[in-house]
Design a protein around this motif. Structure first.
Motif, short mmCIF file in Angstrom:
data_model
loop_
_atom_site.label_atom_id
_atom_site.label_comp_id
_atom_site.label_asym_id
_atom_site.label_seq_id
_atom_site.Cartn_x
_atom_site.Cartn_y
_atom_site.Cartn_z
N ARG A 1 0.83 -1.21 0.00
CA ARG A 1 0.00 0.00 0.00
C ARG A 1 0.86 1.26 0.00
NH1 ARG A 1 -2.73 -1.58 4.37
NH2 ARG A 1 -3.89 -3.34 3.61
N GLY A 2 1.93 1.25 0.79
CA GLY A 2 2.83 2.40 0.82
C GLY A 2 3.53 2.60 -0.51
N HIS A 3 3.95 1.51 -1.15
CA HIS A 3 4.59 1.62 -2.46
C HIS A 3 3.62 2.19 -3.48
CE1 HIS A 3 7.31 0.60 -5.73
NE2 HIS A 3 6.25 0.12 -6.36
N PHE A 4 2.38 1.70 -3.47
CA PHE A 4 1.39 2.19 -4.42
C PHE A 4 1.03 3.65 -4.16
CE2 PHE A 4 -0.34 -2.40 -4.51
CZ PHE A 4 0.72 -2.79 -5.32
N ALA A 5 1.05 4.06 -2.89
CA ALA A 5 0.74 5.46 -2.57
C ALA A 5 1.82 6.39 -3.10
CB ALA A 5 0.57 5.63 -1.06
N TYR A 6 3.08 5.97 -3.01
CA TYR A 6 4.17 6.84 -3.46
C TYR A 6 4.35 6.77 -4.97
CZ TYR A 6 8.66 9.12 -3.86
OH TYR A 6 9.65 9.98 -4.21
N ASP A 7 4.38 5.57 -5.51
CA ASP A 7 4.67 5.39 -6.93
C ASP A 7 3.42 5.42 -7.79
OD1 ASP A 7 7.57 3.22 -7.25
OD2 ASP A 7 7.29 5.06 -6.15
N GLY A 8 2.25 5.58 -7.22
CA GLY A 8 1.00 5.51 -7.97
C GLY A 8 0.65 6.78 -8.72
N VAL A 9 1.51 7.21 -9.64
CA VAL A 9 1.22 8.39 -10.45
C VAL A 9 0.69 7.94 -11.81
CG1 VAL A 9 2.94 9.84 -9.31
CG2 VAL A 9 3.59 8.55 -11.33
N SER A 10 -0.04 8.80 -12.46
CA SER A 10 -0.66 8.44 -13.74
C SER A 10 0.39 8.02 -14.76
CB SER A 10 -1.49 9.60 -14.27
OG SER A 10 -0.69 10.74 -14.42
N GLY A 11 0.04 7.03 -15.56
CA GLY A 11 0.94 6.52 -16.57
C GLY A 11 1.95 5.52 -16.02
N HIS A 12 1.73 5.05 -14.81
CA HIS A 12 2.72 4.21 -14.13
C HIS A 12 2.12 2.88 -13.68
CE1 HIS A 12 6.00 3.74 -11.02
NE2 HIS A 12 6.63 3.98 -12.14
N SER A 13 0.94 2.52 -14.16
CA SER A 13 0.25 1.34 -13.65
C SER A 13 0.96 0.04 -14.01
CB SER A 13 -1.19 1.31 -14.14
OG SER A 13 -1.22 1.32 -15.55
N GLN A 14 1.61 -0.02 -15.16
CA GLN A 14 2.30 -1.25 -15.55
C GLN A 14 3.44 -1.57 -14.57
OE1 GLN A 14 3.77 -1.20 -19.55
NE2 GLN A 14 4.44 -3.32 -19.49
#
Length: 158
Positions: A82-95
């Protein structure tokens, strides 16, 4: 490239060079276009060095705690994801988020399977465990487009 974004990628390829990139805050920023291919945008992907470091840290932690009960390990892995997704979860980065989640699941299965003969957890059993108590799914938490940043976590949903 970032001093003159329009046509920078085309200019670099005409010169036989690669377009410029730079790394900042764990992301590699590069010149890209929107989906329709008409407008310039800054693309972001996880820095390869940071990606490997995060996976290595997770692997070392899983190796260290593999003898603990699964019900102790599982929520901590979920919090980490969850923490990784919160930090790295920017648009265009789902892959990249999906790739990180898959790598963590594979390493989790690997280390839980190495706990002795009685406590083995093969891939089929780990998939059943994932269905029963799933780990968080990768999600985009910040949309970045046209200079506007929208934090999707803080939006009020009706």
């Amino acid at each position: 490239m970032y001093g003159r974004p329009r046509g920078a990628a085309q200019h670099a390829t005409q010169q036989g060079e690669r377009p410029e990139t730079f790394e900042c805050l764990g992301f590699t920023h590069y010149g890209s276009t929107t989906r329709d291919g008409k407008r310039f945008r800054v693309g972001r992907k996880t820095s390869a060095k940071k990606f490997r470091a995060k996976l290595a840290a997770m692997n070392a932690w899983l190796k260290r705690v593999r003898t603990k009960p699964t019900r102790w390990i599982w929520p901590r892995v979920a919090v980490s994801l969850r923490g990784h997704f919160a930090y790295d979860g920017v648009s265009g980065h789902s892959q990249a988020l999906r790739r990180f989640a898959l790598e963590v699941k594979q390493r989790l299965c690997k280390w839980l399977n190495r706990r002795g003969k009685r406590g083995t957890l093969d891939w089929d059993r780990s998939q059943r465990l994932l269905k029963r108590s799933p780990l968080p799914r990768p999600r985009i938490t910040v949309m970045m487009s046209g200079g506007v940043h929208v934090n999707l976590k803080s939006r009020v949903r009706a």
